[in-house]
Design an enzyme around this catalytic site. Structure first.
Site, PDB file in Angstrom:
ATOM      1  N   LYS A  52       7.004   1.211   5.420  1.00 36.18           N
ATOM      2  CA  LYS A  52       7.892   0.039   5.436  1.00 36.18           C
ATOM      3  C   LYS A  52       9.083   0.303   6.351  1.00 36.18           C
ATOM      4  O   LYS A  52       9.484  -0.566   7.129  1.00 36.18           O
ATOM      5  CB  LYS A  52       8.344  -0.296   4.007  1.00 36.18           C
ATOM      6  N   GLN A  96      10.421   0.340  -4.849  1.00 39.74           N
ATOM      7  CA  GLN A  96       9.012   0.718  -4.775  1.00 39.74           C
ATOM      8  C   GLN A  96       8.466   0.945  -6.194  1.00 39.74           C
ATOM      9  O   GLN A  96       9.006   1.746  -6.952  1.00 39.74           O
ATOM     10  CB  GLN A  96       8.854   1.985  -3.915  1.00 39.74           C
ATOM     11  N   ASP A 119      10.028  -8.944  -2.225  1.00 47.68           N
ATOM     12  CA  ASP A 119       8.682  -8.685  -2.760  1.00 47.68           C
ATOM     13  C   ASP A 119       8.125  -9.927  -3.462  1.00 47.68           C
ATOM     14  O   ASP A 119       6.928 -10.006  -3.742  1.00 47.68           O
ATOM     15  CB  ASP A 119       8.732  -7.527  -3.784  1.00 47.68           C
TER      16      ASP A 119
END
Ligand code: NDP
Length: 280
Positions: A52, A96, A119
C-alpha cells in the site's frame, strides 16, 4: 477460448489515471495523505502494508506509517485514530486487519471518521452503500465491478451469483452488483444445492475462502467467473477459490490468481484516497 481478465493491466491503468489526478491536485496546492496503522508483527500484514505504501509513492499520495507493537492497548490505538481523525492534513486512515486478539476490531472500525474511512468498513459507509448514497465502498468488491466494466462485461439484467457473505467481500459485492442492475443471489455455507444455484450464473463471483473449490460442476457454459480467493499452496504457488484449469475451457472470461482481483484491491484503495482529498 476464455478471455483472461487482466487485473494487473487494469489496476496499472487506474493507478496511472490517479497519478495524473494527484499531479493536477498538487498544482492546486492539494495533496492526499493516507495514514496506515499496523499493530503487531504479522508477516502477511507487513507485506500488505508495504504494498500500500509503495502504491501511494507511485501515485503521489503522501503516506504516514504507524507501526505499533503487539502489546499496544485498545485505548492507545483509539487515541491515535482520534488524533488522526482531527488532523486536517490526513485524508484517509487505514488500520491493517486483523488486529491482535485483545483489541476489538469493531470498535476500531467504528472509531475511524467515516469521511476518512478509505477501506469502506465503517457502518455509516456500509449503510450509505445499501441505500445508494455517496460513501466509501469496500475496495475488493469495488475492484471487481471495475474489472467487469473495464473488460466490457455488462452486468445489467444478468444473473449474478456471489459465493460468500462476509462484510468486506460477499455482502458489499452483492449490493454493488444490484446497484449495476444485476439479478443477485448471495450464497453461503447453509445454501442448499450450491452447485445448481451457481450454474444459473452469467457472472459468478467466488469469495468462499476454499482453495480450488469451484470446479466445472458449478459453472454454466459461457459464464464470466471472478475469483476473489487467494491461497498459498504447499508448493508455494498461489491459487484461488476456483479450479482455473478445470473451468477455463467452458467460461467466456475469467480472472487469474494471481493477477486478477488482488491488484485491484490496492488500486481501489488508492482511488478512495484520491476521492477523500477531492471531497475535502
Ligand atoms: P470469509 O471466510 O470471511 O467468508 C467466506 C464466506 O464463504 C462465508 O460467508 C461462508 O459462509 C462462505 N462459505 C464457506 N464455506 C462455504 C461452502 N462450503 N459453501 C458455501 N459457502 C461457503 O472470507 P472473505 O470474504 O474475507 O474472503 C473470501 C476469499 O477472498 C478468501 O480466500 C480471501 O483470502 C480472499 N480475499 C481476497 C482479497 C483480495 O484482495 N484478492 C481481499 C479479501 C479477501 P458463512 O457466512 O455461512 O460462514
Amino acid at each position: 477460448m476464455a478471455t483472461l481478465i487482466d487485473g494487473k493491466r487494469i489496476s496499472q491503468e487506474i493507478k496511472d489515471e490517479l497519478k495524473e489526478k494527484a499531479a493536477s491536485l498538487k498544482a492546486e496546492g492539494k495533496e492526499a495523505c493516507l495514514a496506515v496503522i499496523l499493530v503487531g508483527e504479522d508477516p502477511a500484514s507487513k507485506v500488505y502494508v508495504g504494498n500500500k505504501k509503495k502504491a501511494c509513492e507511485y501515485i503521489g499520495i503522501r503516506s504516514e506509517s504507524y507501526e505499533l507493537p503487539e502489546s499496544t492497548s485498545q485505548a492507545e490505538l483509539l487515541e491515535l485514530i482520534e488524533r488522526l481523525n482531527a488532523d486536517a492534513k490526513v485524508n484517509g486512515i487505514l488500520v491493517q486487519l486483523p488486529v491482535p486478539k485483545h483489541i476489538d476490531e469493531k470498535a476500531v472500525i467504528r472509531s475511524i471518521s467515516p469521511a476518512k474511512d478509505v477501506d469502506g468498513f465503517h457502518p455509516e459507509n456500509v449503510g450509505a452503500l445499501l441505500i445508494g448514497e455517496k460513501g466509501f465502498v469496500s475496495c475488493t468488491p469495488a475492484g471487481v465491478i471495475e474489472l467487469l466494466k473495464r473488460s466490457g462485461i455488462s452486468i445489467e439484467g444478468k444473473e449474478c451469483v456471489v459465493i460468500g457473505r462476509s462484510n468486506i467481500v460477499g455482502k458489499p459485492m452483492g449490493v454493488l452488483l444490484l446497484r449495476e442492475n444485476g439479478t443477485v443471489t448471495i450464497c453461503h455455507s447453509r445454501t442448499q444445492d450450491l452447485k445448481n444455484v451457481c450454474k444459473r450464473a452469467d457472472i459468478l463471483v467466488a469469495a468462499v475462502g476454499k482453495p480450488k473449490m469451484i470446479n466445472r460442476e458449478y459453472i454454466k457454459e459461457g459464464a464470466v467467473v471472478i475469483d476473489v480467493g487467494i491461497h498459498r499452496m504447499e508448493n508455494g504457488k498461489l491459487c484461488g477459490d476456483v479450479d482455473f484449469d478445470d473451468v477455463e475451457d467452458m467460461v467466456s472470461a475469467i480472472t487469474p490468481v494471481p493477477g486478477g482481483v488482488g491488484p485491484m484491491t490496492i488500486a481501489m484503495l488508492m482511488k478512495n484516497c484520491m476521492e477523500s482529498v477531492e471531497e475535502s
